[in-house]
Design an enzyme around this catalytic site. Structure first.
Site, PDB file in Angstrom:
ATOM      1  N   PHE A 152       0.865  -1.171   0.000  1.00  0.00           N
ATOM      2  CA  PHE A 152       0.000   0.000   0.000  1.00  0.00           C
ATOM      3  C   PHE A 152       0.905   1.225   0.000  1.00  0.00           C
ATOM      4  O   PHE A 152       1.602   1.494   0.982  1.00  0.00           O
ATOM      5  CB  PHE A 152      -0.937   0.059   1.204  1.00  0.00           C
ATOM      6  CG  PHE A 152      -1.851   1.254   1.137  1.00  0.00           C
ATOM      7  CD1 PHE A 152      -3.005   1.218   0.373  1.00  0.00           C
ATOM      8  CD2 PHE A 152      -1.522   2.429   1.787  1.00  0.00           C
ATOM      9  CE1 PHE A 152      -3.826   2.333   0.262  1.00  0.00           C
ATOM     10  CE2 PHE A 152      -2.337   3.547   1.688  1.00  0.00           C
ATOM     11  CZ  PHE A 152      -3.499   3.499   0.928  1.00  0.00           C
ATOM     12  N   ASP A 237       9.597   2.760   1.635  1.00  0.00           N
ATOM     13  CA  ASP A 237       8.417   3.534   1.994  1.00  0.00           C
ATOM     14  C   ASP A 237       8.218   3.417   3.501  1.00  0.00           C
ATOM     15  O   ASP A 237       7.674   2.434   4.001  1.00  0.00           O
ATOM     16  CB  ASP A 237       7.202   3.012   1.233  1.00  0.00           C
ATOM     17  CG  ASP A 237       5.928   3.796   1.542  1.00  0.00           C
ATOM     18  OD1 ASP A 237       5.906   4.515   2.554  1.00  0.00           O
ATOM     19  OD2 ASP A 237       4.951   3.662   0.787  1.00  0.00           O
ATOM     20  N   LYS A 266       2.924  11.189   6.955  1.00  0.00           N
ATOM     21  CA  LYS A 266       2.058  10.956   8.105  1.00  0.00           C
ATOM     22  C   LYS A 266       2.576  11.646   9.362  1.00  0.00           C
ATOM     23  O   LYS A 266       2.289  12.803   9.582  1.00  0.00           O
ATOM     24  CB  LYS A 266       1.839   9.463   8.313  1.00  0.00           C
ATOM     25  CG  LYS A 266       1.035   8.815   7.171  1.00  0.00           C
ATOM     26  CD  LYS A 266       0.555   7.448   7.530  1.00  0.00           C
ATOM     27  CE  LYS A 266      -0.177   6.780   6.369  1.00  0.00           C
ATOM     28  NZ  LYS A 266      -1.432   7.449   5.994  1.00  0.00           N
TER      29      LYS A 266
END
Length: 415
Positions: A152, A237, A266
């Site tokens: 994801f 990531d 984030k």
């Protein structure tokens, strides 16, 4: 926060009205739990009827430092009174400091500031391809990037082109070519997939959306070794796994691995606003030239000031240590709960993926029942539950949240 089961969320008059308005006027791209948050502090959120809940989701790690952290809010307030946006047509002092401090924190040369995690991923894809053509000598139009099944990385058109999640992928074509997917954790499959046209391997050191999947020991070092031997970039990531969540600044550190590019987001925005960055080797990021890539809001003074506050908190090492210590307690308690219907348990630091016996119910049902006990969590892939409390969660809050999970599993098992 109350210690006994609370009335069902979403049943008060204000909650019902606001939930109805959200369902009427927002596109149905999410399926929220029936709680309407009005305020929050630390690890606790309060709904519009005044009920308190422990936040064991933490914005998918965007709230690593909890809600309303005073250091982060002070930085935002101070900068709001000065200047919030200049565009990159001029320099701004906060970005200069932020870039230097973030690079120092993660031990890298250079950073590219962006806004969202998906923008960071898209930027890394562009950089990797450009590096492949201009530095590695890949023929025009032939660059390939190897990715992992179960990944994801975001929801843009290019990213969902190589997503294995049918909901994220289906009916968004035509898809962007140039990606090869291999099983996560399978070094032999990765080696077979790498060709002279491969410019990068893009991986999550821990797959979050897939259910907090930790790769087998030796996998990440093997990826690093293979990419170095084949002149291929290793792009990590760390948008969910980075910035303290796993008990280290970067999850790659657990395996003693250093990537060529790290993708951060984030938690970098401190729960205040979107902040992301591609951080890495100057020999890679320097392929960009003025006008070839950019962002109106990327690196804006307000974002940079908030990012600096986050970096300062991490530079103390205290959030990472707290994630390690409380993470040990989290996983020990969860292991004790396995007889209640947990069929699989994974994680690292203050982050856990919990597979619930499907005979007990779905992950969604578990989250709905947890909500009645004052805990917010998120399900994924049917019967898997994810827990990611803020790193500022107290010992007592962690125990109460896990007690609520134990009670929920017992209740589901009695049906």
């Amino acid at each position: 926060m109350t210690h006994v089961p609370i009335p069902p969320a979403g049943h008060g008059p204000v909650s019902r009205e606001l939930i109805a308005a959200a369902e009427r006027y927002t596109a149905p791209s999410y399926h929220p739990l029936d709680v309407v948050v009005a305020s929050a502090r630390g690890s606790t959120v309060t709904d519009v009827e005044g009920r308190d809940y422990l936040d064991f989701l933490a914005g998918y790690s965007a709230l690593n430092f909890g809600h309303g952290h005073p250091v982060i809010l002070d930085a935002a307030r101070s900068q709001l009174e000065r200047v919030t946006l200049t565009s990159r047509a001029v320099h701004n002092e906060q970005l200069s400091f932020f870039a230097r401090e973030l690079c120092a924190l993660v031990g890298q040369d250079m950073m590219l500031p962006m806004n969202t995690g998906a923008e960071a991923v898209e930027s890394a894809i562009k950089v990797a391809r450009k590096w492949g053509y201009e530095r590695k000598g890949v023929a025009a139009g032939r660059a390939r990037i190897v990715v992992a099944e179960g990944n994801f990385h975001g929801r843009t058109t290019t990213i969902v082109s190589f997503s294995g999640d049918d909901d994220a992928h289906r009916n968004y074509g035509p898809y962007t070519p140039g990606f090869v997917s291999v099983p996560y954790g399978d070094l032999e499959a990765l080696e077979r997939a790498v060709t002279p046209d491969t410019v990068a391997v893009l991986l999550e050191p821990v797959q979050g959306e897939a259910g907090v999947i930790v790769p087998p020991p030796g996998y990440l070092p093997g990826v690093r070794r293979l990419t170095a031997e084949r002149d291929v970039l290793f792009v990590a990531d760390e948008i969910q796994s980075g910035l303290g969540r796993t008990g280290a600044t970067l999850a790659c550190e657990h395996e003693g691995v250093e990537a060529d590019l790290y993708l951060l987001g984030k938690a970098l925005g401190g729960g205040v606003l979107p902040v992301s960055a591609v951080v890495g080797d100057a020999a890679v990021l320097s392929v960009l030239r003025p006008g070839q890539h950019g962002s109106t809001f990327g690196g804006n003074p307000l974002a940079a000031a908030v990012g600096r506050a986050v970096v300062a908190l991490l530079a103390t090492g205290e959030p990472q240590e707290r994630a390690r210590t409380l993470g040990d307690r989290l996983h020990a308690r969860l292991a004790e709960l396995t007889p209640l219907g947990i069929t699989g348990l994974r994680g690292r630091g203050l982050w856990a993926g919990i597979d619930i016996d499907p005979r007990l119910g779905t992950g969604r049902e578990c989250c709905e029942r947890l909500l009645t006990r004052g805990v917010i969590a998120k399900d994924t892939h049917g019967s898997t539950l994810r827990l990611s409390p803020p790193l500022v969660v107290t010992d007592d809050e962690l125990e109460r949240g896990l007690d609520a999970l134990a009670a929920t599993l017992r209740e589901m098992g009695r049906r």
